[in-house]
Design a protein around this motif. Structure first.
Motif, PDB file in Angstrom:
ATOM      1  N   TYR A 132      -2.467 -12.403 -32.281  1.00  0.00           N
ATOM      2  CA  TYR A 132      -1.854 -13.456 -31.471  1.00  0.00           C
ATOM      3  C   TYR A 132      -2.885 -13.907 -30.432  1.00  0.00           C
ATOM      4  CZ  TYR A 132       2.762 -12.529 -33.416  1.00  0.00           C
ATOM      5  OH  TYR A 132       3.825 -12.394 -34.266  1.00  0.00           O
ATOM      6  N   TYR A 133      -3.037 -15.222 -30.296  1.00  0.00           N
ATOM      7  CA  TYR A 133      -4.089 -15.766 -29.428  1.00  0.00           C
ATOM      8  C   TYR A 133      -3.456 -16.687 -28.390  1.00  0.00           C
ATOM      9  CZ  TYR A 133      -8.162 -18.502 -27.926  1.00  0.00           C
ATOM     10  OH  TYR A 133      -9.134 -19.136 -27.190  1.00  0.00           O
ATOM     11  N   THR A 137      -5.763 -18.116 -21.558  1.00  0.00           N
ATOM     12  CA  THR A 137      -6.456 -16.945 -21.002  1.00  0.00           C
ATOM     13  C   THR A 137      -7.518 -16.396 -21.952  1.00  0.00           C
ATOM     14  OG1 THR A 137      -4.780 -15.476 -21.946  1.00  0.00           O
ATOM     15  CG2 THR A 137      -4.400 -16.298 -19.704  1.00  0.00           C
ATOM     16  N   HIS A 138      -7.672 -17.073 -23.089  1.00  0.00           N
ATOM     17  CA  HIS A 138      -8.602 -16.625 -24.124  1.00  0.00           C
ATOM     18  C   HIS A 138      -8.376 -15.130 -24.416  1.00  0.00           C
ATOM     19  CE1 HIS A 138     -11.947 -17.123 -26.805  1.00  0.00           C
ATOM     20  NE2 HIS A 138     -12.619 -16.099 -26.259  1.00  0.00           N
ATOM     21  N   GLU A 139      -7.107 -14.828 -24.658  1.00  0.00           N
ATOM     22  CA  GLU A 139      -6.705 -13.436 -24.841  1.00  0.00           C
ATOM     23  C   GLU A 139      -6.171 -13.238 -26.259  1.00  0.00           C
ATOM     24  OE1 GLU A 139      -3.802 -10.120 -22.691  1.00  0.00           O
ATOM     25  OE2 GLU A 139      -3.741 -12.237 -22.107  1.00  0.00           O
ATOM     26  N   LEU A 149     -14.571 -11.335 -29.345  1.00  0.00           N
ATOM     27  CA  LEU A 149     -13.984 -12.113 -28.255  1.00  0.00           C
ATOM     28  C   LEU A 149     -14.745 -13.401 -27.977  1.00  0.00           C
ATOM     29  CD1 LEU A 149     -13.103  -9.201 -25.806  1.00  0.00           C
ATOM     30  CD2 LEU A 149     -11.628 -10.339 -27.481  1.00  0.00           C
ATOM     31  N   ASP A 150     -15.976 -13.512 -28.467  1.00  0.00           N
ATOM     32  CA  ASP A 150     -16.751 -14.728 -28.238  1.00  0.00           C
ATOM     33  C   ASP A 150     -16.444 -15.802 -29.279  1.00  0.00           C
ATOM     34  OD1 ASP A 150     -17.993 -13.558 -26.059  1.00  0.00           O
ATOM     35  OD2 ASP A 150     -19.592 -12.680 -27.318  1.00  0.00           O
ATOM     36  N   THR A 213       1.042 -20.092 -27.606  1.00  0.00           N
ATOM     37  CA  THR A 213       0.601 -18.877 -28.299  1.00  0.00           C
ATOM     38  C   THR A 213       0.409 -19.213 -29.771  1.00  0.00           C
ATOM     39  OG1 THR A 213       1.862 -17.527 -26.757  1.00  0.00           O
ATOM     40  CG2 THR A 213       1.117 -16.473 -28.792  1.00  0.00           C
ATOM     41  N   TYR A 214      -0.625 -18.673 -30.350  1.00  0.00           N
ATOM     42  CA  TYR A 214      -0.940 -18.930 -31.758  1.00  0.00           C
ATOM     43  C   TYR A 214      -1.024 -17.598 -32.502  1.00  0.00           C
ATOM     44  CZ  TYR A 214      -2.335 -23.557 -30.101  1.00  0.00           C
ATOM     45  OH  TYR A 214      -2.358 -24.793 -29.536  1.00  0.00           O
ATOM     46  N   ILE A 215      -0.642 -17.645 -33.773  1.00  0.00           N
ATOM     47  CA  ILE A 215      -0.862 -16.502 -34.649  1.00  0.00           C
ATOM     48  C   ILE A 215      -2.044 -16.831 -35.547  1.00  0.00           C
ATOM     49  CG2 ILE A 215       0.919 -17.345 -36.261  1.00  0.00           C
ATOM     50  CD1 ILE A 215      -0.148 -13.669 -35.731  1.00  0.00           C
TER      51      ILE A 215
END
Length: 611
Positions: A132-133, A137-139, A149-150, A213-215
């Protein structure tokens, strides 16, 4: 006109020589030339077949299968993303996870979401990394594998997209320690869903998310290499994927076809020649295209090898043609010369020639049949000669035995009248009985009689035999009610009783039981039983054989073989005369017959032996 006919005759002789050896030479020439002509035609059609069938059909078939496999992968990604994005309970757990940070309840929601993702991954083995993205917050949350993470998921090459979902083409995996190529999908959780023309609002649990939120789901590491491979083509094939704008989205040959390179105008299902390649294209329902690119040099190498093989085949054909010509001459002409010699000897009435085999199955079979035919001709000639001799003897015997039945009857009537005049009543009765027996035997009004007629004729016969043997035996005749009018062939009972008298009693008195009984609604049984000496199996078989001279010397000359034959003629093969006998205990003869005979009465029975 004569010159034209002569020219036509010369042409016919050239095209179809009369002599076999010249025909063989003609065939040899054709066998030598025709293969080269056929090879020339095969060169064109084979080359066309290579380009048309092997490339356009074979390559396009494999390309279509690859495109369908990629579409199936996207279907699986779409289905998995729906499970993780549209499930209200997962959305509720995700919302509460964000609201209960640092609490034990957050861990409970985390375990539920992790379990849901594990279950989804377990039921779809083709899936790889899932996460889940949250772009604000780039989390990355709930990662099934370690995420780089980049990496930016929205920078991947887009193959197709809809309102809330994006399908990405081949790109490097987001797995931190991996560099494999994968397909992926991104679906937004807090947007409305569209099914057909219906707009379905997002569930409240998902709409309540504080931020977008994205999956994110990608395929596993090994799947891409299985989907796109050149092994199944038989050539070194390079794959390209075009986006909906017909620009290169993925390329296995970056040098010749870099990303963003336009490739428009390539037809679907047919090869297009472009630069040094043959290109094949298959378009998906979503608008992206899969291309197979094959270098022309692969084809030229195979075609050159084909022509070298043709040249080698041509040389071998010439050599084999000469060898086959000699073998054909040996296999055909030599056996024919043997046949010619055998026919010559047969035409000269020389029937003692020996078989000369040539070790060829078909010819040896013909030789065997020819010599079998020769032997049959000899046998037929001998048979004809024998029949002619027998015919002359029969004609003489026929003249000796041609006695008019009316003459016999008239003579017997005269004797009976004289005996009556002299008051010799016993002689009158004897002549009367004998006349009836003679009339029954010489009757020409058919071969089918009733049981009543057959029994009455038997009684007359027995009356004569009783007088002859001075009543040294007794006969008891029993008939069931209803059998008197059943039809049977003439002379079934008399030969059986006669056998009991002549072969059963010999030197002693005896008793004979004759019965005609209904067995069931379809059959009746005729049985003659005596208490005489009995017969051995050899004697039974001898009496049932035809042309038995001893039987002709007794009684009326009608033997058991006649009875057995008549049963088979009128009732069919399953029915026959059965004899059960034991030495010293007597003999029983039985006939189980159908009430209805199998067919019409034969017109003649001259070929049936009466003993």
């Amino acid at each position: 006109m004569p010159q034209a006919e002569k020219a036509m005759s010369v042409i016919r002789n050239l095209l179809l020589p009369y002599a076999l050896k010249y025909r063989l030479l003609l065939v040899l020439g054709l066998v030598t030339v025709v293969p080269f002509v056929l090879v020339g035609g095969m060169t064109y059609y084979s080359t066309y077949s290579i380009l048309q069938n092997k490339i356009e059909k074979g390559v396009y078939k494999n390309l279509r299968l690859e495109r369908e496999a990629i579409e199936e992968v996207f279907e699986n990604l779409n289905y998995a993303s729906k499970q993780l994005a549209l499930d209200g309970k997962i959305g509720d757990s995700l919302q509460k996870y964000m609201e209960t940070a640092g609490t034990s309840e957050q861990q409970m929601h985390k375990r539920y979401i992790d379990a849901s993702m594990t279950l989804t991954n377990y039921t779809n083995p083709s899936l790889g990394l899932m996460s889940y993205y949250m772009p604000s917050t780039h989390e990355y949350l709930f990662n099934s594998l370690s995420v780089d993470l980049d990496a930016n998921m929205f920078s991947n090459p887009v193959m197709s997209k809809e309102k809330n979902i994006i399908f990405y083409g081949p790109h490097r995996t987001f797995y931190r320690n991996g560099n494999q190529t994968v397909f992926s999908v991104v679906r937004e959780l807090n947007v409305e869903q569209t099914i057909g023309d219906l707009l379905i609002p997002q569930k409240p649990e998902i709409q309540g998310l504080a931020q977008k939120t994205y999956i994110y789901i990608e395929t596993n590491f090994k799947l891409f290499n299985k989907l796109i491979s050149s092994e199944q083509y038989g050539y070194q094939v390079k794959h390209l994927i075009l986006d909906q704008n017909e620009e290169v989205l993925y390329s296995e040959d970056e040098k010749s076809f870099p990303k963003g390179y336009p490739l428009s105008g390539i037809p679907t299902g047919a090869a297009k020649e472009q630069k040094d390649y043959y290109m094949f294209r298959d378009i998906s329902k979503a608008g992206w295209s899969l291309l197979a690119v094959i270098d022309k040099s692969a084809y030229n190498q195979e075609i050159n090898q084909w022509f070298r093989n043709l040249l080698l085949i041509g040389m071998l054909t010439l050599i084999l043609s000469l060898a086959l010509g000699w073998i054909i001459w040996r296999m055909i002409y030599k056996p024919i010369s043997h046949f010619k010699e055998d026919f010559r000897l047969l035409a000269n009435n020389q029937f003692d020639m020996q078989i000369r085999y040539v070790n060829i199955m078909e010819y040896d079979d013909l030789l065997n049949k020819f010599h079998f035919m020769k032997e049959r001709i000899v046998e037929l000639l001998q048979e004809v000669e024998t029949k002619e001799k027998n015919k002359r003897h029969l004609e003489v015997e026929k003249l000796l035995f041609q006695i008019n039945p009316h003459f016999l009857h008239n003579t017997l009537n005269t004797i009976q009248w004289i005996a009556a005049m002299n008051k010799q009543q016993e002689i009158v009765n004897l002549i009367s009985t004998f006349t009836r027996v003679l009339h029954y035997n010489l009757a020409k009004d058919g071969h089918i009689v009733t049981i009543h007629q057959e029994v009455q004729a038997l009684r007359d016969y027995l009356e004569l035999q009783q007088i002859r043997y001075n009543h040294k035996f007794s006969v008891n005749i029993q008939e069931d009610a209803g059998v008197e009018q059943l039809q049977v062939p003439r002379f079934l009972l008399q030969p059986l009783v006669e056998n009991a008298i002549y072969h059963g009693f010999r030197q002693q008195d005896g008793a004979i039981e004759v019965s005609v009984k209904l067995q069931d609604e379809n059959h009746f049984l005729i049985m003659v039983e005596d208490n005489g000496e009995g017969m051995s199996l050899e004697t039974q078989q001898r009496l049932l054989r035809q042309d038995e001279g001893e039987q002709r010397k007794v009684g009326l000359g009608i033997g058991l073989s006649y009875v057995d034959q008549m049963i088979r003629v009128y009732y069919g093969e399953p029915y026959r005369l059965e004899i059960v006998s034991e030495l010293g205990l007597g003999t029983r003869m039985m006939m189980l017959l159908p009430i209805t005979m199998k067919g019409a009465e034969p017109q003649h029975d001259q070929n049936v032996n009466r003993g």
